[in-house]
Design a protein around this motif. Structure first.
Motif, short mmCIF file in Angstrom:
data_model
loop_
_atom_site.label_atom_id
_atom_site.label_comp_id
_atom_site.label_asym_id
_atom_site.label_seq_id
_atom_site.Cartn_x
_atom_site.Cartn_y
_atom_site.Cartn_z
N MET A 1 49.61 32.51 68.72
CA MET A 1 49.79 31.57 67.64
C MET A 1 49.48 32.28 66.33
SD MET A 1 47.73 28.08 67.11
CE MET A 1 48.41 26.84 66.11
N THR A 2 50.33 32.14 65.36
CA THR A 2 50.14 32.78 64.06
C THR A 2 49.68 31.76 63.05
OG1 THR A 2 51.89 34.35 64.54
CG2 THR A 2 51.26 34.08 62.24
N ARG A 3 48.57 32.07 62.40
CA ARG A 3 48.06 31.22 61.33
C ARG A 3 47.96 32.07 60.07
NH1 ARG A 3 43.20 27.59 63.74
NH2 ARG A 3 44.29 26.90 65.58
N ASN A 4 48.31 31.51 58.99
CA ASN A 4 48.20 32.21 57.71
C ASN A 4 47.25 31.47 56.81
OD1 ASN A 4 50.06 34.32 58.17
ND2 ASN A 4 51.72 32.85 57.93
N PHE A 5 46.45 32.21 56.10
CA PHE A 5 45.54 31.63 55.11
C PHE A 5 45.72 32.41 53.83
CE2 PHE A 5 41.52 31.98 52.83
CZ PHE A 5 41.29 30.64 52.58
N ARG A 6 46.02 31.74 52.77
CA ARG A 6 46.18 32.41 51.48
C ARG A 6 45.52 31.54 50.43
NH1 ARG A 6 49.31 36.31 48.97
NH2 ARG A 6 50.29 36.80 50.93
N ALA A 7 44.67 32.16 49.68
CA ALA A 7 44.01 31.44 48.59
C ALA A 7 44.36 32.14 47.28
CB ALA A 7 42.50 31.45 48.78
N ARG A 8 44.88 31.42 46.36
CA ARG A 8 45.16 31.93 45.03
C ARG A 8 44.40 31.06 44.07
NH1 ARG A 8 47.54 35.94 43.42
NH2 ARG A 8 49.39 36.84 44.23
N MET A 9 43.63 31.68 43.24
CA MET A 9 42.84 30.93 42.30
C MET A 9 43.06 31.49 40.90
SD MET A 9 39.30 30.76 44.33
CE MET A 9 39.34 30.77 46.10
N SER A 10 42.93 30.64 39.93
CA SER A 10 42.98 31.11 38.55
C SER A 10 41.62 30.91 37.94
CB SER A 10 44.04 30.33 37.77
OG SER A 10 43.68 28.97 37.72
N TRP A 11 41.35 31.61 36.89
CA TRP A 11 40.05 31.50 36.27
C TRP A 11 40.18 30.95 34.88
CZ3 TRP A 11 39.64 34.53 31.96
CH2 TRP A 11 40.54 35.57 31.85
N GLY A 12 39.16 30.30 34.43
CA GLY A 12 39.18 29.74 33.10
C GLY A 12 37.78 29.67 32.53
N VAL A 13 36.85 30.35 33.14
CA VAL A 13 35.47 30.33 32.69
C VAL A 13 35.13 31.68 32.11
CG1 VAL A 13 33.08 30.08 33.42
CG2 VAL A 13 34.84 28.67 34.46
N VAL A 14 34.51 31.70 30.98
CA VAL A 14 34.10 32.94 30.35
C VAL A 14 32.64 33.17 30.70
CG1 VAL A 14 33.76 34.13 28.17
CG2 VAL A 14 35.73 32.64 28.48
N LEU A 15 32.34 34.37 31.17
CA LEU A 15 30.98 34.72 31.54
C LEU A 15 30.44 35.68 30.51
CD1 LEU A 15 28.70 34.78 33.65
CD2 LEU A 15 29.86 36.72 34.68
N ALA A 16 29.34 35.33 29.91
CA ALA A 16 28.71 36.20 28.93
C ALA A 16 27.32 36.56 29.44
CB ALA A 16 28.59 35.49 27.58
N LEU B 1 38.09 39.35 41.14
CA LEU B 1 37.94 39.30 39.70
C LEU B 1 37.15 40.51 39.22
CD1 LEU B 1 38.36 37.55 37.12
CD2 LEU B 1 36.11 36.56 37.59
N VAL B 2 37.74 41.26 38.30
CA VAL B 2 37.03 42.40 37.71
C VAL B 2 36.07 41.86 36.67
CG1 VAL B 2 37.27 44.57 36.45
CG2 VAL B 2 38.98 43.93 38.17
N THR B 3 36.59 41.21 35.67
CA THR B 3 35.83 40.44 34.67
C THR B 3 36.78 39.34 34.19
OG1 THR B 3 36.53 41.68 32.72
CG2 THR B 3 34.55 42.48 33.84
N PRO B 4 36.26 38.29 33.58
CA PRO B 4 37.16 37.25 33.08
C PRO B 4 38.16 37.78 32.05
CG PRO B 4 34.94 36.39 33.23
CD PRO B 4 34.85 37.87 33.50
N SER B 5 37.76 38.74 31.24
CA SER B 5 38.69 39.25 30.23
C SER B 5 39.70 40.23 30.82
CB SER B 5 37.92 39.91 29.08
OG SER B 5 37.15 40.99 29.56
N VAL B 6 39.32 40.97 31.84
CA VAL B 6 40.25 41.92 32.47
C VAL B 6 41.16 41.20 33.46
CG1 VAL B 6 40.40 43.93 34.01
CG2 VAL B 6 38.73 43.91 32.15
N GLY B 7 40.60 40.26 34.21
CA GLY B 7 41.37 39.53 35.21
C GLY B 7 41.15 40.09 36.59
#
Length: 169
Positions: free
Chosen positions: A1-16, A146-152
């Motif tokens: 049985m083949t199951r696939n899991f894929r999570a794609r997330m976007s970021w919108g929080v700035v970390l200082a 995530l590398v950093t919020p500004s780099v992506g």
């Protein structure tokens, strides 16, 4: 049985992150030495304040993602804080197989370079940009973090898992 899991997330929080350091410079010529406390009320009580570290520092780790496929295959991504630089981290991809009623690690591989990630973005919200697995044999695994919020996000690093063993693609 083949199951696939894929999570794609976007970021919108700035970390200082702010770091403050205090430096005390004292004159060594002239003047009296530092006085000792006069009475018991002036002396610090035992157990108060920070005690000096005498043993080796424990390695801080956090699981940042996990995927279970069927009843016999599990993948985890773990962030491991650097002992040389408290702002740096490494990431480990670990593969577990279910044997004898328990999960047993069958292999592990680094994701990216050792201490090549930043600890706080890696352990914060939206740290995992992509973590895809599939229950085929060989099982493809793709990881983007995530590398950093500004780099992506980092480019996806791809692996294959065959018979519980990881190979980089």
């Amino acid at each position: 049985m083949t199951r696939n899991f894929r999570a794609r997330m976007s970021w919108g929080v700035v970390l200082a992150t702010a770091t403050a350091a205090a430096v005390t410079i004292g004159a060594t010529t002239g003047g009296p030495p530092n006085p000792l406390p006069a009475g018991p009320q002036d002396r610090p009580a035992a157990g108060r304040g920070e005690e000096p570290q005498t043993g080796a520092r424990t390695v801080e780790q956090r699981q940042i993602a996990s995927s279970v496929l069927g009843r016999d295959l599990k993948f985890t991504l773990t962030a491991v804080r650097s002992q040389a630089d408290p702002l740096a981290a490494s990431v480990r991809l670990r593969v577990f197989t279910f044997e004898g009623g328990a999960w047993r690690e069958s292999d592990r591989a680094p994701v990216g370079e050792a201490d090549g990630w930043f600890w706080f973005p890696l352990t914060g919200r939206h740290a995992v940009c992509e973590f895809s697995t599939a229950g085929t044999d060989p099982a493809p695994v793709a990881v983007s973090l995530l590398v950093t919020p500004s780099v992506g996000c980092s480019p996806a690093e791809e692996f294959r898992v065959e018979n519980g063993r990881i190979t980089s693609v």
